[in-house]
Write a protein that holds these residues in place. Structure first.
Motif, PDB file in Angstrom:
ATOM      1  N   ASN A 299       0.814  -1.214   0.000  1.00  0.00           N
ATOM      2  CA  ASN A 299       0.000   0.000   0.000  1.00  0.00           C
ATOM      3  C   ASN A 299       0.843   1.258   0.000  1.00  0.00           C
ATOM      4  O   ASN A 299       0.333   2.336  -0.280  1.00  0.00           O
ATOM      5  N   GLY A 300       2.113   1.129   0.345  1.00  0.00           N
ATOM      6  CA  GLY A 300       2.982   2.298   0.380  1.00  0.00           C
ATOM      7  C   GLY A 300       2.598   3.283   1.468  1.00  0.00           C
ATOM      8  O   GLY A 300       2.859   4.469   1.348  1.00  0.00           O
ATOM      9  N   SER A 301       1.945   2.787   2.510  1.00  0.00           N
ATOM     10  CA  SER A 301       1.542   3.706   3.576  1.00  0.00           C
ATOM     11  C   SER A 301       1.587   2.994   4.909  1.00  0.00           C
ATOM     12  O   SER A 301       1.716   1.779   4.984  1.00  0.00           O
ATOM     13  N   ILE A 302       1.474   3.791   5.948  1.00  0.00           N
ATOM     14  CA  ILE A 302       1.366   3.280   7.306  1.00  0.00           C
ATOM     15  C   ILE A 302       0.097   3.829   7.899  1.00  0.00           C
ATOM     16  O   ILE A 302      -0.591   4.628   7.274  1.00  0.00           O
ATOM     17  N   TRP A 303      -0.223   3.423   9.129  1.00  0.00           N
ATOM     18  CA  TRP A 303      -1.412   3.973   9.780  1.00  0.00           C
ATOM     19  C   TRP A 303      -1.326   5.482   9.759  1.00  0.00           C
ATOM     20  O   TRP A 303      -0.340   6.074  10.177  1.00  0.00           O
ATOM     21  N   GLN A 304      -2.355   6.100   9.278  1.00  0.00           N
ATOM     22  CA  GLN A 304      -2.368   7.554   9.207  1.00  0.00           C
ATOM     23  C   GLN A 304      -2.510   8.124  10.605  1.00  0.00           C
ATOM     24  O   GLN A 304      -3.359   7.705  11.380  1.00  0.00           O
ATOM     25  N   GLU A 305      -1.636   9.059  10.911  1.00  0.00           N
ATOM     26  CA  GLU A 305      -1.721   9.713  12.203  1.00  0.00           C
ATOM     27  C   GLU A 305      -2.942  10.617  12.237  1.00  0.00           C
ATOM     28  O   GLU A 305      -3.419  11.096  11.209  1.00  0.00           O
ATOM     29  N   SER A 306      -3.448  10.833  13.406  1.00  0.00           N
ATOM     30  CA  SER A 306      -4.597  11.715  13.578  1.00  0.00           C
ATOM     31  C   SER A 306      -4.219  13.112  13.116  1.00  0.00           C
ATOM     32  O   SER A 306      -3.129  13.600  13.398  1.00  0.00           O
ATOM     33  N   VAL A 307      -5.110  13.726  12.390  1.00  0.00           N
ATOM     34  CA  VAL A 307      -4.875  15.078  11.916  1.00  0.00           C
ATOM     35  C   VAL A 307      -5.808  15.998  12.692  1.00  0.00           C
ATOM     36  O   VAL A 307      -7.023  15.851  12.632  1.00  0.00           O
ATOM     37  N   ILE A 308      -5.210  16.916  13.431  1.00  0.00           N
ATOM     38  CA  ILE A 308      -5.988  17.851  14.222  1.00  0.00           C
ATOM     39  C   ILE A 308      -5.773  19.239  13.645  1.00  0.00           C
ATOM     40  O   ILE A 308      -4.643  19.672  13.445  1.00  0.00           O
ATOM     41  N   ASP A 309      -6.853  19.905  13.359  1.00  0.00           N
ATOM     42  CA  ASP A 309      -6.790  21.253  12.804  1.00  0.00           C
ATOM     43  C   ASP A 309      -6.732  22.263  13.951  1.00  0.00           C
ATOM     44  O   ASP A 309      -7.707  22.459  14.671  1.00  0.00           O
ATOM     45  N   TYR A 310      -5.579  22.889  14.113  1.00  0.00           N
ATOM     46  CA  TYR A 310      -5.386  23.844  15.196  1.00  0.00           C
ATOM     47  C   TYR A 310      -5.610  25.291  14.743  1.00  0.00           C
ATOM     48  O   TYR A 310      -5.356  26.223  15.504  1.00  0.00           O
ATOM     49  N   ASP A 311      -6.098  25.493  13.533  1.00  0.00           N
ATOM     50  CA  ASP A 311      -6.261  26.843  13.003  1.00  0.00           C
ATOM     51  C   ASP A 311      -7.130  27.732  13.884  1.00  0.00           C
ATOM     52  O   ASP A 311      -6.859  28.916  14.040  1.00  0.00           O
ATOM     53  N   ARG A 312      -8.166  27.171  14.469  1.00  0.00           N
ATOM     54  CA  ARG A 312      -9.062  28.002  15.268  1.00  0.00           C
ATOM     55  C   ARG A 312      -8.389  28.542  16.523  1.00  0.00           C
ATOM     56  O   ARG A 312      -8.858  29.474  17.139  1.00  0.00           O
ATOM     57  N   PHE A 313      -7.260  27.949  16.894  1.00  0.00           N
ATOM     58  CA  PHE A 313      -6.552  28.410  18.081  1.00  0.00           C
ATOM     59  C   PHE A 313      -5.530  29.498  17.774  1.00  0.00           C
ATOM     60  O   PHE A 313      -4.812  29.942  18.660  1.00  0.00           O
ATOM     61  N   GLU A 314      -5.470  29.924  16.518  1.00  0.00           N
ATOM     62  CA  GLU A 314      -4.551  30.992  16.143  1.00  0.00           C
ATOM     63  C   GLU A 314      -4.967  32.331  16.752  1.00  0.00           C
ATOM     64  O   GLU A 314      -4.137  33.186  16.986  1.00  0.00           O
ATOM     65  N   GLN A 315      -6.250  32.499  16.979  1.00  0.00           N
ATOM     66  CA  GLN A 315      -6.752  33.726  17.591  1.00  0.00           C
ATOM     67  C   GLN A 315      -6.755  33.565  19.109  1.00  0.00           C
ATOM     68  O   GLN A 315      -6.981  32.468  19.616  1.00  0.00           O
ATOM     69  N   PRO A 316      -6.563  34.652  19.842  1.00  0.00           N
ATOM     70  CA  PRO A 316      -6.666  34.579  21.299  1.00  0.00           C
ATOM     71  C   PRO A 316      -8.075  34.147  21.713  1.00  0.00           C
ATOM     72  O   PRO A 316      -9.055  34.402  21.015  1.00  0.00           O
ATOM     73  N   SER A 317      -8.174  33.503  22.849  1.00  0.00           N
ATOM     74  CA  SER A 317      -9.465  32.952  23.280  1.00  0.00           C
ATOM     75  C   SER A 317     -10.521  34.023  23.492  1.00  0.00           C
ATOM     76  O   SER A 317     -11.694  33.789  23.237  1.00  0.00           O
ATOM     77  N   TYR A 318     -10.139  35.202  23.933  1.00  0.00           N
ATOM     78  CA  TYR A 318     -11.150  36.244  24.150  1.00  0.00           C
ATOM     79  C   TYR A 318     -11.788  36.696  22.849  1.00  0.00           C
ATOM     80  O   TYR A 318     -12.921  37.141  22.819  1.00  0.00           O
ATOM     81  N   ILE A 319     -11.085  36.539  21.730  1.00  0.00           N
ATOM     82  CA  ILE A 319     -11.671  36.889  20.432  1.00  0.00           C
ATOM     83  C   ILE A 319     -12.538  35.721  19.927  1.00  0.00           C
ATOM     84  O   ILE A 319     -13.612  35.942  19.383  1.00  0.00           O
ATOM     85  N   ARG A 320     -12.102  34.484  20.164  1.00  0.00           N
ATOM     86  CA  ARG A 320     -12.869  33.317  19.718  1.00  0.00           C
ATOM     87  C   ARG A 320     -14.214  33.242  20.398  1.00  0.00           C
ATOM     88  O   ARG A 320     -15.195  32.781  19.824  1.00  0.00           O
ATOM     89  N   LYS A 321     -14.311  33.684  21.637  1.00  0.00           N
ATOM     90  CA  LYS A 321     -15.569  33.600  22.385  1.00  0.00           C
ATOM     91  C   LYS A 321     -16.633  34.542  21.839  1.00  0.00           C
ATOM     92  O   LYS A 321     -17.809  34.308  21.996  1.00  0.00           O
ATOM     93  N   SER A 322     -16.232  35.612  21.217  1.00  0.00           N
ATOM     94  CA  SER A 322     -17.217  36.585  20.741  1.00  0.00           C
ATOM     95  C   SER A 322     -17.733  36.289  19.371  1.00  0.00           C
ATOM     96  O   SER A 322     -17.503  35.392  18.714  1.00  0.00           O
TER      97      SER A 322
END
Length: 93
Positions: free
Chosen positions: A70-93
């Motif tokens: 298959n030319g592959s191994i178990w795919q590692e979990s992919v977590i999208d951290y983009d939403r954490f680029e903004q400070p939390s006080y901005i994300r809450k609003s």
């Protein structure tokens, strides 16, 4: 060990049938195996051998053989951290 084997067979069978198991299922299985090693029910080597036997039982080939095909191994979990680029006080609003 029989419960670990049962879970491995179920996990590999689902994969063979084309179902992509959620990462949580894989992590749960890995944790279950680590717990067995920690509690002294099996060594890491015994668990690796059990996993290899279960894989051969389901796929008819070793993990290494299947990986090279298959030319592959178990795919590692992919977590999208983009939403954490903004400070939390901005994300809450």
């Amino acid at each position: 060990m029989s419960e670990i084997e049962k879970r491995l067979l179920k996990y590999f069978s689902a994969s063979r049938e084309g179902y992509k198991a959620p990462a949580e299922d894989r992590h749960r299985l890995e944790g279950f195996m680590q717990g067995a090693a920690f509690m002294g029910f099996a060594s890491s080597k015994e668990l690796a051998e059990l996993m290899g036997r279960a894989h051969v039982a389901v796929f008819g080939k070793s993990i290494e053989e299947r990986r090279t095909e298959n030319g592959s191994i178990w795919q590692e979990s992919v977590i999208d951290y983009d939403r954490f680029e903004q400070p939390s006080y901005i994300r809450k609003s």
